[in-house]
Structures are given as structure tokens and as C-alpha cells.
Design an enzyme around this catalytic site. Structure first.
Site, PDB file in Angstrom:
ATOM      1  N   CYS A  83      -1.832   3.145  -3.430  1.00  0.00           N
ATOM      2  CA  CYS A  83      -0.541   3.503  -4.016  1.00  0.00           C
ATOM      3  C   CYS A  83      -0.707   4.003  -5.460  1.00  0.00           C
ATOM      4  O   CYS A  83      -1.256   5.077  -5.665  1.00  0.00           O
ATOM      5  CB  CYS A  83       0.416   2.323  -3.881  1.00  0.00           C
ATOM      6  SG  CYS A  83       2.117   2.814  -4.177  1.00  0.00           S
ATOM      7  N   HIS A 172       0.155   1.013   1.919  1.00  0.00           N
ATOM      8  CA  HIS A 172      -0.430  -0.296   1.597  1.00  0.00           C
ATOM      9  C   HIS A 172      -1.162  -0.906   2.795  1.00  0.00           C
ATOM     10  O   HIS A 172      -0.524  -1.502   3.664  1.00  0.00           O
ATOM     11  CB  HIS A 172       0.680  -1.247   1.121  1.00  0.00           C
ATOM     12  CG  HIS A 172       1.207  -0.890  -0.216  1.00  0.00           C
ATOM     13  ND1 HIS A 172       0.740  -1.448  -1.385  1.00  0.00           N
ATOM     14  CD2 HIS A 172       2.133   0.021  -0.597  1.00  0.00           C
ATOM     15  CE1 HIS A 172       1.359  -0.914  -2.419  1.00  0.00           C
ATOM     16  NE2 HIS A 172       2.221  -0.021  -1.953  1.00  0.00           N
ATOM     17  N   GLU A 174      -2.887  -3.504   2.843  1.00  0.00           N
ATOM     18  CA  GLU A 174      -2.900  -4.974   2.759  1.00  0.00           C
ATOM     19  C   GLU A 174      -1.660  -5.607   3.383  1.00  0.00           C
ATOM     20  O   GLU A 174      -1.621  -6.810   3.622  1.00  0.00           O
ATOM     21  CB  GLU A 174      -3.047  -5.420   1.287  1.00  0.00           C
ATOM     22  CG  GLU A 174      -1.827  -5.178   0.387  1.00  0.00           C
ATOM     23  CD  GLU A 174      -1.717  -3.754  -0.163  1.00  0.00           C
ATOM     24  OE1 GLU A 174      -2.300  -2.846   0.433  1.00  0.00           O
ATOM     25  OE2 GLU A 174      -1.031  -3.564  -1.186  1.00  0.00           O
TER      26      GLU A 174
END
Ligand code: XMP
Length: 518
Positions: A83, A172, A174
């Protein structure tokens, strides 16, 4: 704790920075979450294996943007920008970042560029769901970079440096909404940074034995043992936890190779857990006769295995659990429809022990290795002191030769394939290549071809030699075998196996192919 050679996460204040750390920990690597302004000299001393630049609530165009020294790009340490991390990398290289037309927040479809064959995306479908949360985006990249992925509203959603290990994604990985996020982090950390994932395996044996003991209590467990590493390690763990309350069952499906049978005899002789051998050759042959669709085949095999296990369970009092040597890749590729709500078209193949299980199964499952990949199971096996012959044995799928006989299945074709397999194993061992490849086998094709032997025309079956090299069986390369070896195999199989007159070598990697043909 020794923090050298770890993964450093540069924290730019993202709400997800701790999540990145947690995900990396789950992969088995201990990361360091540090402030983005860590000095280059401290970094150098710590010798990181890789750096992740987190997201941020800030913008590159803030009055005082959060910046890092460009010098880190010269350290030759793999970098992944997430990001804001991506925007920062692009900006520092001279690209432009602007406010997006629309603030993008939530799930979106991410498409990997056709031309991209990046290690970062290995094992990930071309089209998958990712989680976006940004208001700025990269508008232009400099010529050092190329675009490797986009979404419908973000044309530069993933980039890679053309000569350095610098990757960046706008989404993202994660966040659990990113379907293959863990894969992306895993590819970066284990395959690009080459960090060692020992941490996850610490205490695994102890923890899993305790867990099994607690779950099973005074009940009994039956385990489908195949002679392969996964079910063997599972047997070892469960036997350690509950001793003779474990009943192992080996099913002779009739689709075994000589090597698998020899291996099972070896296990029965050497190990002190009880193993019952069930001769189900006729059963399996009769259900598979006339079946050629790979998924139907796999489901029928799964069902038949369970029917045998349930039958055996009835003969032993107090059996409440069925244990299996399922590993993580089996689950990912199968996406069992009974528990997983994912769309069916993401399913790659129903591994007999996962997607092939019938809904009606009454036994509860125990699968201690379900979270591990093959290379991790090997490490656990090695810690347990499992004999080398089993530790380094090539995997053999539960459905056995049935998924390697394409087209008609009958006794003649099974025997043909068994003979060819036997020759392959003899030659691999003789030429000391067995341990340098990960899996090798022959596939019998449903086509015949014309040949000439002893001045006579032949019209016989074609077969394929498939030899791959892989660590986790999620991605694999075909093995670059010496021509002399290929020549020897071809000559022996064509001369010694009646019914095969042509052998071809499969030179496809995974992806785009899978290892097995069905
Ligand atoms: P694929 O073909 O999915 O294979 O690339 C990856 C690994 O999994 C094995 N395999 C199976 N193992 N039951 C198993 O026990 C199955 O149904 C099954 N299907 C594939 C394959 O041999 C390779 O090692």
C-alpha cells in the site's frame, strides 16, 4: 532472541502493521517490527533477510511525508512494499503518486498480468480477491519497474523492479480477505528472501501430542496409513499420544506400485503400532471400471476409503475418530465444499482425503498436519527420527495408479503401468537420481500410436514420464534429467513393457500444470 537474518517490517503507522508481523510469525519466521526511520547502519548490522514497508494513514504528498533513505535500495535486500509502501517505493524511484479518483476500500478482483511469471505470485490463480484500503495510488512508474497486476479501478496494483528483488502491491496481503495473501507473504519470505521458517515447528510435536491426547481422551482412533510420509508422521504423533488406542489400516486398493507394497511391508516389520491390511483390490477395480472423469474418480475413491474405514471402525469398540495425514496443500487444492464456502470453480482437484470425503461420514477427523506444508512435515519427520527410507520416499497419492491411468481402467493396464513404474524406480536408484528429484512416475495415456518394432508395425499405448522438483508441491518444475537417463528409461520401458510403444517426457511446470495428470 537473535534478530539477525530476520525480516524487518518498517512501520509507517498502518493499522495492519501488527497483522503483517502476526502473519509472518504464522509462516514460522520471527519478524522485527521497527519504526520506518531505523538507521541504515543499524539495519546493516542486523543483516535482514528481507524488508517489508507497511501501509500508512499518511500520504506521500503530506507536508512532512514519512520517508526512508533511498540507500536501502542499494543494500541488495529483498523489499516488499504494501500500500503506502508501494507508493513510497514508486515515488523514491521517480514515479508519480496521486489521489485515486475513488477511495478504494474493500474486496476487489485482482488480475495478475499475463506476461508475469513472478515468484511472488507462484501458486496463485490469475484472478483472485484482494483487500484494498487506499486513497492514493501509483499513476506512473519509472522504467526500472514493470506492472505485474491490476484491478478494474487501479491499473498499477502490483509492480516489480526489473533487476532487483523489489516488489510492491497496492492491496493488503496480510488481511485475511485477500484470498491468497498468505501465499504472497510466504513466497516473499521463504522463496525470495529465503528466510528459514523454523519457529513454527518449535514445540509442534509436543503441542500436537498434547492436543491429540486431550481430544481423543478414552476413545479410539483409526488411521488410514498409506506408507507415505504424511500418514506415517501422523501415526507417529498419535501413537505417541494414545498408544494402542490407535488402529492403523492400510488399504490395498490394487493401484499400488511394487515400491509402495515393499515400503508397507518394511513399516509393518519395523514399527510397533498395529497395522491391519485390507485387501480391497476387487472393490476398487469394480467401482472404477468405466469411470474416466478425474473428479468423479477421486470422489468415488474417497467414498470407498471412508466406507472401508467405517466398516473397520464398527469391528473395534469405542472408535470415534478417523485420523488422516492431510497436509495444507491437500486442503488448499481441494477446498472441501462441505465446510468451505468458497466458490467451486476455485477447486483444483479433490484430494481423496479432503474434497473426496462423503457428507455422510460419521467419524470425527483428526488431522494434526493440516496446517503444514510438505517441507515442514519433512522437518517434523526428521525431528521424530523417522527412518530415512520413509523421510525421503517420493510421495504417492492415495488414489494411487488409478489417477495415472487415463481412460479405460482394467487389470491389463494396471499391470502395464506397474511394470513401467518399477523400471523407472530401478533406474532412478541405479543412476543416483532418486533423491535429487521430488516425485517421478509414469502416466498411461488413453491414446495409441503407431510404431515399428522388429520390422513389424505396432499400434500400442503411449505413456508419459513425469519427473518434478519441488519443496512444497504447491509449485514445481519439471526436472532437467540427463538425456542418457531419458534414453535408458525409454528404451527399457518400450522393450520390456508389452503394450507401451511410445514414451514422452512432460516438460510442464506447476503452475500451469499440476503434478499429477488427473
Ligand atoms: P498435484 O497433482 O495436485 O499434486 O499437483 C501435488 C501432490 O499431491 C499428490 N496428490 C495426492 N495425494 N491424495 C493424496 O494423498 C490425492 O488425492 C492426491 N492428489 C494429488 C501428488 O502426487 C503430489 O505429490
Amino acid at each position: 532472541m537473535n534478530h539477525n537474518s530476520s525480516i524487518f517490517i518498517f512501520d509507517f503507522g498502518s493499522q495492519y502493521s501488527h497483522l503483517i508481523a502476526r502473519k509472518i510469525r504464522e509462516i514460522g519466521v520471527d519478524p522485527i517490527l521497527c519504526s520506518y526511520d531505523i538507521s541504515i547502519s543499524t539495519l546493516r548490522n542486523k543483516k535482514p533477510k528481507g524488508i517489508i514497508l507497511s501501509g500508512s494513514p499518511c500520504s506521500i504528498y503530506d507536508k512532512n511525508p514519512l520517508l526512508i533513505s533511498k540507500y536501502i535500495f542499494r543494500l541488495n535486500i529483498p523489499i516488499l512494499g504494501i500500500c503506502y509502501g508501494m507508493q513510497l517505493i514508486s515515488f523514491l524511484f521517480g514515479g508519480t503518486v496521486e489521489k485515486s479518483k475513488y477511495k478504494e476500500y474493500g474486496k476487489t478482483n485482482f488480475i495478475i498480468e499475463n506476461s508475469s511469471n513472478e515468484l511472488l505470485f507462484h501458486g496463485i490463480p490469475k484472478n483472485s480477491v484482494v483487500w484494498m484500503s487506499h486513497f492514493d495510488e501509483v499513476k506512473n512508474i519509472t522504467k526500472e519497474f514493470k506492472v505485474i497486476g491490476h484491478t478494474s479501478s487501479c491499473s498499477i496494483a502490483a509492480i516489480v523492479h526489473r533487476t532487483k528483488n523489489i516488489y510492491a502491491v497496492q492491496f493488503h496481503p496480510e488481511v485475511s480477505h485477500t484470498e491468497f495473501g498468505v501465499f504472497i507473504l510466504r513466497n516473499f519470505i521463504l522463496h525470495i528472501c529465503k528466510a528459514k521458517n523454523n519457529m513454527r515447528l518449535n514445540n509442534f510435536i509436543e503441542k500436537s501430542i498434547n492436543q491429540i491426547r486431550k481430544t481423543v481422551s478414552n476413545k479410539k482412533v483409526i488411521l488410514g496409513i498409506s506408507g507415505g510420509l504424511d500418514s506415517f508422521v501422523t501415526a507417529y504423533l498419535i501413537h505417541n499420544a494414545i498408544g494402542n488406542s490407535l488402529h492403523c489400516i492400510f488399504v490395498d486398493t490394487g493401484f499400488l506400485t511394487k515400491r509402495e507394497k515393499d515400503n508397507m511391508s518394511y513399516i509393518c516389520e519395523k514399527m510397533d503400532f498395529y497395522i491391519k491390511i485390507i485387501d480391497a483390490r476387487e472393490r476398487f477395480l469394480s467401482i472404477l471400471t468405466g469411470i474416466t472423469n478425474p473428479e468423479v474418480k477421486r470422489k468415488m475413491i474417497g467414498k470407498e476409503f471412508i466406507s472401508i474405514f467405517q466398516n473397520e471402525a464398527k469391528k473395534i469398540k469405542n472408535v470415534e475418530f478417523l485420523a488422516q495425514g492431510t497436509i495444507h496443500s491437500d486442503v488448499i487444492e481441494s477446498f472441501p465444499n462441505q465446510k468451505n464456502k468458497r466458490k467451486k470453480n476455485f477447486s483444483i482437484k479433490s484430494h481423496h482425503n479432503v474434497g473426496g470425503l462423503p457428507h455422510s461420514m460419521k467419524l470425527k477427523l483428526i488431522e494434526p498436519l493440516k496446517e503444514l506444508f510438505k517441507d515442514e512435515v519433512k522437518k517434523i519427520g526428521s525431528k521424530l527420527g523417522i527412518p530415512k527410507d520413509i523421510l525421503y520416499k517420493h510421495p504417492f497419492p492415495g488414489p494411487g495408479l488409478s489417477i495415472r491411468i487415463l481412460g479405460k481402467i482394467n487389470k491389463k493396464r494396471i499391470s502395464m503401468l506397474q511394470k513401467a513404474e518399477n523400471i523407472l524406480m530401478q533406474e532412478l536408484k541405479r543412476s543416483h537420481l532418486y533423491e535429487s528429484v521430488s516425485q517421478a512416475f509414469i502416466v498411461l495415456l488413453p491414446i495409441k500410436s503407431v510404431g515399428v518394432m522388429g520390422d513389424k508395425r505396432t499400434y500400442e499405448n503411449a505413456a508419459v514420464l513425469r519427473v518434478t522438483k519441488t519443496e512444497d508441491f504447491m509449485t514445481a518444475n519439471f526436472s532437467h534429467l540427463p538425456y542418457e537417463f531419458l534414453e535408458k528409461i525409454s528404451s527399457r520401458i518400450i522393450n520390456e513393457v508389452e503394450g507401451i510403444n511410445r514414451l514422452v517426457y512432460d516438460i510442464t511446470s506447476k503452475p500451469p500444470a499440476t503434478i499429477e495428470w488427473e
